[in-house]
Design an enzyme around this catalytic site. Structure first.
Site, PDB file in Angstrom:
ATOM      1  N   HIS A  41      44.111   3.142  52.593  1.00  0.00           N
ATOM      2  CA  HIS A  41      42.883   2.380  52.377  1.00  0.00           C
ATOM      3  C   HIS A  41      43.129   0.881  52.484  1.00  0.00           C
ATOM      4  O   HIS A  41      43.916   0.316  51.738  1.00  0.00           O
ATOM      5  CB  HIS A  41      42.355   2.721  50.973  1.00  0.00           C
ATOM      6  CG  HIS A  41      41.029   2.150  50.654  1.00  0.00           C
ATOM      7  ND1 HIS A  41      40.785   1.446  49.489  1.00  0.00           N
ATOM      8  CD2 HIS A  41      39.851   2.182  51.321  1.00  0.00           C
ATOM      9  CE1 HIS A  41      39.518   1.080  49.446  1.00  0.00           C
ATOM     10  NE2 HIS A  41      38.935   1.510  50.548  1.00  0.00           N
ATOM     11  N   HIS A  83      36.937  -7.025  53.427  1.00  0.00           N
ATOM     12  CA  HIS A  83      36.088  -6.083  52.688  1.00  0.00           C
ATOM     13  C   HIS A  83      34.868  -6.728  52.061  1.00  0.00           C
ATOM     14  O   HIS A  83      33.737  -6.301  52.270  1.00  0.00           O
ATOM     15  CB  HIS A  83      36.909  -5.384  51.596  1.00  0.00           C
ATOM     16  CG  HIS A  83      36.091  -4.457  50.749  1.00  0.00           C
ATOM     17  ND1 HIS A  83      35.464  -4.871  49.586  1.00  0.00           N
ATOM     18  CD2 HIS A  83      35.774  -3.148  50.904  1.00  0.00           C
ATOM     19  CE1 HIS A  83      34.810  -3.853  49.069  1.00  0.00           C
ATOM     20  NE2 HIS A  83      34.980  -2.804  49.845  1.00  0.00           N
TER      21      HIS A  83
END
Length: 292
Positions: A41, A83
């Protein structure tokens, strides 16, 4: 592309799903249920600053071929890998541009973002690490022979980002048969964004981030190949319901669960029969899968 070529590619992609979902770094747990692929991730984000080149390099060094990232767009139209909608948490933007609060990604040019330190917040060892452009990121993945679960982040903020993302992928050679068959999935929390990707490039494998109601799964199956929910929302019943539908490439819908960082969670979702596990701690998940 001619209709015959499209049909041939679709057939090849459907045949490849059994190969690319389990991944090269895992082996079958038994004859009926392959172990899930492990997806790092934002790269190996427990070891290096998330969504950076050192993070994907570390994932490769640890032996993980699949990584996940997030894509957004700068004020002057460059796609960057980050992100949050703001630069505050993972860069030194407050020090470099103190008068520019709330420091949204979309309010800064690519040149301005390139000045920022995206590593010191994580560790002094990563001082000077930069926010990569999508082009830089894709080139590094290709160098590392990695595979990508690419998330289009906040698409409502960036009209047209789907077509632009596909253009970068094409320019970097990621939309050829080899990459499409085994190395690329594009996902989003926005069903509309995923539907747009599918409409623009039907050969690309796509995933929806979330847990649609079982009654709605047939609609998602028209434009996604995977349903990727939070692992806390999963059950064996839901996994079976997802698998009962076939996606646009003819294979049963797959499931990647996020974000699992411990052995207990790994064993639970593996027991549900998921195809992939998205994790900040891939080595923890890999070790737990060996006991399943």
């Amino acid at each position: 592309m001619h209709a015959r070529a499209v049909a041939a590619l679709a057939t090849a992609l459907a045949a490849a799903v059994a190969l690319f979902l389990p991944g090269s770094e895992v082996r079958a747990a038994d004859a009926h249920r392959p172990r899930p692929v492990v997806v790092a991730h934002r790269g190996a984000s427990a070891h290096a600053p998330e969504n950076t080149l050192p993070a994907v390099d570390k994932a490769a060094a640890l032996g993980f071929s699949w990584v996940e990232n997030d894509v957004q767009r700068t004020r002057d139209g460059e796609l960057v890998v980050i992100h949050d909608a703001t630069l505050k948490r993972t860069t030194n933007v407050e020090q470099v541009f103190p008068g520019r609060a709330p420091w949204k990604v979309k309010d800064f040019t690519a040149a301005e973002i390139a000045r920022l330190d995206a590593g010191s917040w994580f560790s002094p060892r990563f001082a000077g690490t930069r926010v990569p452009t999508l082009d830089q990121y894709m080139r590094r993945l290709e160098h590392n022979h990695e595979k990508l679960l690419l998330e289009i982040k906040h698409p409502e903020l960036y009209p047209g980002i789907e077509a632009q993302t596909l253009k970068v992928l094409a320019n970097d050679g990621w939309l050829d048969h080899r990459h499409l068959a085994s190395r690329l999935i594009v996902q989003s929390f926005s069903a509309a964004s995923v539907r747009t990707v599918h409409a623009l490039k039907p050969a690309v494998r796509t995933a929806f981030l979330g847990r649609p109601d079982t009654a709605d799964l047939h609609r998602y199956a028209a434009f996604v190949d995977l349903i990727n929910p939070s692992y806390r929302t999963l059950s064996a019943h839901y996994t079976a319901a997802v698998r009962a539908h076939r996606g646009p490439h003819g294979a049963p819908l797959g499931i990647f669960a996020y974000t699992v960082d411990n052995a207990a969670g790994t064993r639970t979702v593996a027991g549900y029969g998921v195809d992939g596990i998205i994790t900040n701690k891939p080595e923890v998940v890999r070790a737990a899968l060996k006991t399943v």
